[in-house]
Design a protein around this motif. Structure first.
Motif, PDB file in Angstrom:
ATOM      1  N   GLY A  73       0.692  -1.423  -0.350  1.00 33.20           N
ATOM      2  CA  GLY A  73      -0.172   0.234   0.493  1.00 33.20           C
ATOM      3  C   GLY A  73       1.110   1.383  -0.015  1.00 33.20           C
ATOM      4  N   SER A  76       0.143   3.444  -3.305  1.00 34.55           N
ATOM      5  CA  SER A  76      -1.371   3.914  -2.813  1.00 34.55           C
ATOM      6  C   SER A  76      -1.268   4.684  -1.550  1.00 34.55           C
ATOM      7  N   MET A  98      -3.886  -2.496   4.259  1.00 31.29           N
ATOM      8  CA  MET A  98      -4.331  -1.141   4.348  1.00 31.29           C
ATOM      9  C   MET A  98      -5.403  -0.686   4.437  1.00 31.29           C
TER      10      MET A  98
END
Length: 259
Positions: A73, A76, A98
């Motif tokens: 993650g 992201s 996440m």
């Protein structure tokens, strides 16, 4: 540049979460602990840099961007910190970390579990898709490429990072550190990794030889941009021109623009 959180604060929160997570399976005094921490923080830094590139290359705002194969993650999280990026993250398995990161940071990441060969999104629904260090693990890369191009809008792009086979041919391989592994055919690499290093969960399917080989997996291309992060290695112009001709085999990242 408008962000949801200060970058130092985001790094602190992410670092604390990663440290807690990896401490469950690596001792803090193990030499691999610092390496794992550095890799995770590097992914956050990667997301920050890629997010800036996505913003600059996409005229429409907000930019709808998918991180495909989101893993831990970090990327992201980095792209979602920009207020004008609508960040989506997808992976093939559920990642509780996440969701914890999203709660801890308050960042508006939209999380999905799904297969890259049957993406759960509508046609032409993203301005940009990131496929970072993922395609070499996929058994049917042409199906993945077709799906990515399906969901990218016309004029949008997919950014790919994946190791160059030539760059690592006589070096330790980029995933498990086994020297000379990439000299072998794909089918023999799991056997050699198990014999040489005791690796039983070898999950690399294919390391690509050229940008053209990768681009062939992606239909409906307008053009392909090969990016090279390193400075020119020589002081003479002709040597640098010769070196740059090898970018199609020694790339750092590839941007595939949809027609």
């Amino acid at each position: 540049m408008q962000t949801h959180l200060d970058w130092d604060e985001l790094t602190r929160v992410f670092s604390e979460r990663v440290r807690r997570e990896i401490s469950h399976w690596i001792s803090a005094d193990d030499r691999h602990f610092d390496q794992t921490m550095a890799f995770a923080l590097g992914r956050l830094s990667e997301g920050r840099g890629v997010g800036q590139y996505v913003r600059e290359r996409s005229p429409a705002k907000p930019v709808r961007c998918l991180d495909l194969g989101a893993g831990g993650g970090g990327v992201s999280l980095g792209i979602s910190n920009y207020r004008d990026i609508e960040a989506h993250a997808m992976d093939v398995v559920f990642n509780a970390g996440m969701y914890e990161l999203r709660r801890a940071t308050g960042l508006p990441i939209q999380l999905t579990v799904g297969s890259g060969e049957a993406l759960p999104y509508e046609d032409a629904s993203f301005d940009a898709v990131l496929c970072l260090e993922t395609i070499e693990h996929v058994h049917r890369p042409k199906e993945l490429g077709a799906e990515i191009m399906r969901i990218v809008r016309p004029g949008g792009f997919c950014m790919v990072t994946t190791p160059s086979r030539l760059r690592h041919l006589f070096q330790p391989d980029p995933h498990y550190g086994v020297r000379g592994l990439l000299l072998l055919p794909d089918a023999l690499q799991p056997i050699a990794a198990r014999v040489a290093a005791g690796i039983r969960d070898y999950d690399v399917v294919h390391i690509f030889w050229s940008v053209g080989e990768i681009a062939a997996c992606f239909p409906n291309l307008a053009h392909v941009e090969t990016m090279w992060d390193h400075p020119r290695p020589f002081t003479t112009a002709w040597k640098n021109r010769l070196w740059e001709r090898q970018r199609h085999r020694l790339w750092d990242r590839i941007v595939l623009w949809k027609a």
